[in-house]
Design a protein around this motif. Structure first.
Motif, mmCIF file in Angstrom:
data_model
loop_
_atom_site.group_PDB
_atom_site.id
_atom_site.type_symbol
_atom_site.label_atom_id
_atom_site.label_comp_id
_atom_site.label_asym_id
_atom_site.label_seq_id
_atom_site.Cartn_x
_atom_site.Cartn_y
_atom_site.Cartn_z
ATOM 1 N N TRP A 1 4.154 -36.434 6.433
ATOM 2 C CA TRP A 1 3.002 -37.324 6.352
ATOM 3 C C TRP A 1 3.214 -38.543 5.458
ATOM 4 O O TRP A 1 2.330 -39.410 5.392
ATOM 5 C CB TRP A 1 1.785 -36.551 5.840
ATOM 6 C CG TRP A 1 1.456 -35.340 6.634
ATOM 7 C CD1 TRP A 1 1.564 -34.039 6.220
ATOM 8 C CD2 TRP A 1 0.953 -35.269 7.969
ATOM 9 N NE1 TRP A 1 1.166 -33.177 7.195
ATOM 10 C CE2 TRP A 1 0.781 -33.907 8.292
ATOM 11 C CE3 TRP A 1 0.633 -36.242 8.922
ATOM 12 C CZ2 TRP A 1 0.298 -33.497 9.526
ATOM 13 C CZ3 TRP A 1 0.152 -35.825 10.142
ATOM 14 C CH2 TRP A 1 -0.014 -34.468 10.451
ATOM 15 N N GLY A 2 4.336 -38.619 4.747
ATOM 16 C CA GLY A 2 4.557 -39.732 3.838
ATOM 17 C C GLY A 2 4.990 -40.989 4.564
ATOM 18 O O GLY A 2 5.402 -40.963 5.725
ATOM 19 N N SER A 3 4.904 -42.123 3.871
ATOM 20 C CA SER A 3 5.375 -43.387 4.428
ATOM 21 C C SER A 3 6.893 -43.411 4.412
ATOM 22 O O SER A 3 7.522 -42.590 3.739
ATOM 23 C CB SER A 3 4.820 -44.558 3.601
ATOM 24 O OG SER A 3 5.229 -44.445 2.250
ATOM 25 N N HIS B 1 -4.720 -36.020 -11.672
ATOM 26 C CA HIS B 1 -4.748 -37.311 -10.992
ATOM 27 C C HIS B 1 -3.422 -37.607 -10.298
ATOM 28 O O HIS B 1 -3.387 -38.246 -9.241
ATOM 29 C CB HIS B 1 -5.074 -38.420 -11.993
ATOM 30 C CG HIS B 1 -6.462 -38.354 -12.538
ATOM 31 N ND1 HIS B 1 -6.820 -38.893 -13.745
ATOM 32 C CD2 HIS B 1 -7.592 -37.787 -12.023
ATOM 33 C CE1 HIS B 1 -8.110 -38.669 -13.958
ATOM 34 N NE2 HIS B 1 -8.596 -37.996 -12.939
ATOM 35 N N HIS B 2 -2.342 -37.124 -10.881
ATOM 36 C CA HIS B 2 -1.011 -37.300 -10.298
ATOM 37 C C HIS B 2 -0.956 -36.688 -8.899
ATOM 38 O O HIS B 2 -0.488 -37.319 -7.944
ATOM 39 C CB HIS B 2 0.015 -36.654 -11.222
ATOM 40 C CG HIS B 2 1.428 -36.699 -10.730
ATOM 41 N ND1 HIS B 2 2.062 -37.854 -10.347
ATOM 42 C CD2 HIS B 2 2.344 -35.707 -10.570
ATOM 43 C CE1 HIS B 2 3.299 -37.587 -9.973
ATOM 44 N NE2 HIS B 2 3.484 -36.287 -10.092
ATOM 45 N N PHE B 3 -1.454 -35.469 -8.778
ATOM 46 C CA PHE B 3 -1.469 -34.821 -7.466
ATOM 47 C C PHE B 3 -2.435 -35.519 -6.516
ATOM 48 O O PHE B 3 -2.169 -35.628 -5.310
ATOM 49 C CB PHE B 3 -1.822 -33.340 -7.617
ATOM 50 C CG PHE B 3 -0.710 -32.502 -8.174
ATOM 51 C CD1 PHE B 3 0.492 -32.388 -7.496
ATOM 52 C CD2 PHE B 3 -0.851 -31.841 -9.387
ATOM 53 C CE1 PHE B 3 1.532 -31.619 -8.011
ATOM 54 C CE2 PHE B 3 0.178 -31.078 -9.900
ATOM 55 C CZ PHE B 3 1.376 -30.964 -9.214
ATOM 56 N N GLU B 4 -3.545 -35.998 -7.039
ATOM 57 C CA GLU B 4 -4.481 -36.739 -6.198
ATOM 58 C C GLU B 4 -3.841 -38.012 -5.650
ATOM 59 O O GLU B 4 -4.062 -38.381 -4.491
ATOM 60 C CB GLU B 4 -5.737 -37.070 -7.003
ATOM 61 C CG GLU B 4 -6.579 -35.847 -7.352
ATOM 62 C CD GLU B 4 -7.717 -36.181 -8.301
ATOM 63 O OE1 GLU B 4 -7.782 -37.343 -8.778
ATOM 64 O OE2 GLU B 4 -8.532 -35.279 -8.579
ATOM 65 N N HIS B 5 -3.022 -38.680 -6.481
ATOM 66 C CA HIS B 5 -2.320 -39.886 -6.035
ATOM 67 C C HIS B 5 -1.370 -39.567 -4.873
ATOM 68 O O HIS B 5 -1.279 -40.330 -3.912
ATOM 69 C CB HIS B 5 -1.509 -40.490 -7.186
ATOM 70 C CG HIS B 5 -2.345 -41.063 -8.278
ATOM 71 N ND1 HIS B 5 -1.860 -41.275 -9.548
ATOM 72 C CD2 HIS B 5 -3.635 -41.468 -8.301
ATOM 73 C CE1 HIS B 5 -2.824 -41.789 -10.301
ATOM 74 N NE2 HIS B 5 -3.909 -41.915 -9.570
ATOM 75 N N ILE B 6 -0.667 -38.453 -4.995
ATOM 76 C CA ILE B 6 0.293 -38.078 -3.954
ATOM 77 C C ILE B 6 -0.428 -37.848 -2.632
ATOM 78 O O ILE B 6 -0.038 -38.373 -1.581
ATOM 79 C CB ILE B 6 1.088 -36.821 -4.360
ATOM 80 C CG1 ILE B 6 1.930 -37.090 -5.608
ATOM 81 C CG2 ILE B 6 1.985 -36.364 -3.204
ATOM 82 C CD1 ILE B 6 2.591 -35.854 -6.177
ATOM 83 N N VAL B 7 -1.505 -37.046 -2.672
ATOM 84 C CA VAL B 7 -2.246 -36.738 -1.450
ATOM 85 C C VAL B 7 -2.840 -38.015 -0.848
ATOM 86 O O VAL B 7 -2.819 -38.218 0.368
ATOM 87 C CB VAL B 7 -3.348 -35.695 -1.730
ATOM 88 C CG1 VAL B 7 -4.210 -35.483 -0.487
ATOM 89 C CG2 VAL B 7 -2.715 -34.378 -2.169
ATOM 90 N N ALA B 8 -3.352 -38.904 -1.712
ATOM 91 C CA ALA B 8 -3.956 -40.150 -1.231
ATOM 92 C C ALA B 8 -2.930 -41.058 -0.557
ATOM 93 O O ALA B 8 -3.281 -41.895 0.282
ATOM 94 C CB ALA B 8 -4.625 -40.887 -2.387
ATOM 95 N N SER B 9 -1.648 -40.893 -0.909
ATOM 96 C CA SER B 9 -0.605 -41.748 -0.345
ATOM 97 C C SER B 9 -0.151 -41.298 1.037
ATOM 98 O O SER B 9 0.574 -42.018 1.727
ATOM 99 C CB SER B 9 0.617 -41.770 -1.274
ATOM 100 O OG SER B 9 1.352 -40.554 -1.181
ATOM 101 N N LEU B 10 -0.559 -40.112 1.458
ATOM 102 C CA LEU B 10 -0.089 -39.557 2.721
ATOM 103 C C LEU B 10 -0.847 -40.165 3.903
ATOM 104 O O LEU B 10 -2.050 -40.394 3.839
ATOM 105 C CB LEU B 10 -0.253 -38.035 2.722
ATOM 106 C CG LEU B 10 0.498 -37.300 1.597
ATOM 107 C CD1 LEU B 10 0.196 -35.803 1.654
ATOM 108 C CD2 LEU B 10 1.994 -37.548 1.676
#
Length: 238
Positions: free
Chosen positions: A173-175, A207-216
């Motif tokens: 799912w990542g860029s 927040h670090h994990f939230e950033h990762i999920v938001a980037s997907l």
């Protein structure tokens, strides 16, 4: 340092099988074999110079740790986590890793901080080189080493396994260039760890994990058949 993805691998196989298991695991978690990649027994047996029975045993072990799926008449392929499963993996990581921070802070010493800083530097250098496999490896290494400070081997093993599955999520799912985590997030975590600031540290990790999920980006590419001969060209003994 050793590859953190292999530190808590499945129970040991025979030496030959174990080396094949590790080669395939590394190729999967470092995105050389993307989610959905077919893993035909015949092609892999030829590349690794073993029988199909030996390959089947390795694929079954990879399926046990949820890195490969096995289906009748369809064979094996690299696991493709669903949107819900992907979100649950990172949600579970956040719960475990944040909850363990008090134990991490209680045992953290200057050598631990120095080790984390070294990993972060290596991760940054990998990003600068656009070395995806290394960036992924060092990103996972940071989280595994951070949790290992607590001395809780069971939890560290769980984080290692979830890191393996997280790599599949990012691959699916990542860029195109979204390898591992954000280096500046890791640097901030080290600062808070040094200050022994539990609540800010907990918030920053969440927040670090939230950033990762938001980037997907939840769009999936097609199934492919990799060039196994090229990918594992250096495997066979001369």
């Amino acid at each position: 340092m050793n590859n953190p993805y292999l530190a808590q691998a499945a129970p040991a196989l025979h030496d030959k099988d174990e080396s094949i298991y590790q080669a395939l695991m590394t190729a999967i978690v470092e995105h050389q074999l993307p989610p959905g990649s077919k893993l035909p027994e015949e092609a892999l047996a030829e590349v690794f110079g073993v029988s199909r029975t030996g390959i089947r045993k390795v694929l079954q072990r990879l399926a046990t740790v949820q890195m490969v799926t096995l289906a009748p008449k369809r064979g094996a392929q690299v696991a493709s986590p669903t949107v819900e499963e992907s979100q649950e993996i990172f949600r579970t990581r956040a719960l475990l890793e944040v909850a363990n921070l008090p134990a991490v802070l209680a045992r953290c010493q200057p050598p631990h901080l120095a080790a984390l800083e070294a990993i972060t530097r290596q991760e940054q250098q990998a990003h600068e080189r656009y070395d995806g496999p290394a960036a992924i490896r060092h990103s996972a290494e940071f989280h595994i080493h951070l949790q290992a400070i607590s001395g809780n081997q069971v939890l560290t093993g769980m984080v290692t396994h979830l890191s393996q599955r997280s790599s599949l999520v990012i691959a699916a799912w990542g860029s195109p260039w979204r390898q591992g985590c954000r280096c500046d997030d890791h640097e901030r975590l080290i600062e808070l760890l040094r200050d022994k600031a539990l609540q800010p540290l907990s918030d920053a990790l969440m927040h670090h994990f939230e950033h990762i999920v938001a980037s997907l980006c939840f769009e999936r590419s097609g199934v492919t058949l990799p060039d196994f001969a090229r990918l594992f060209a250096g495997y066979k003994e001369s």
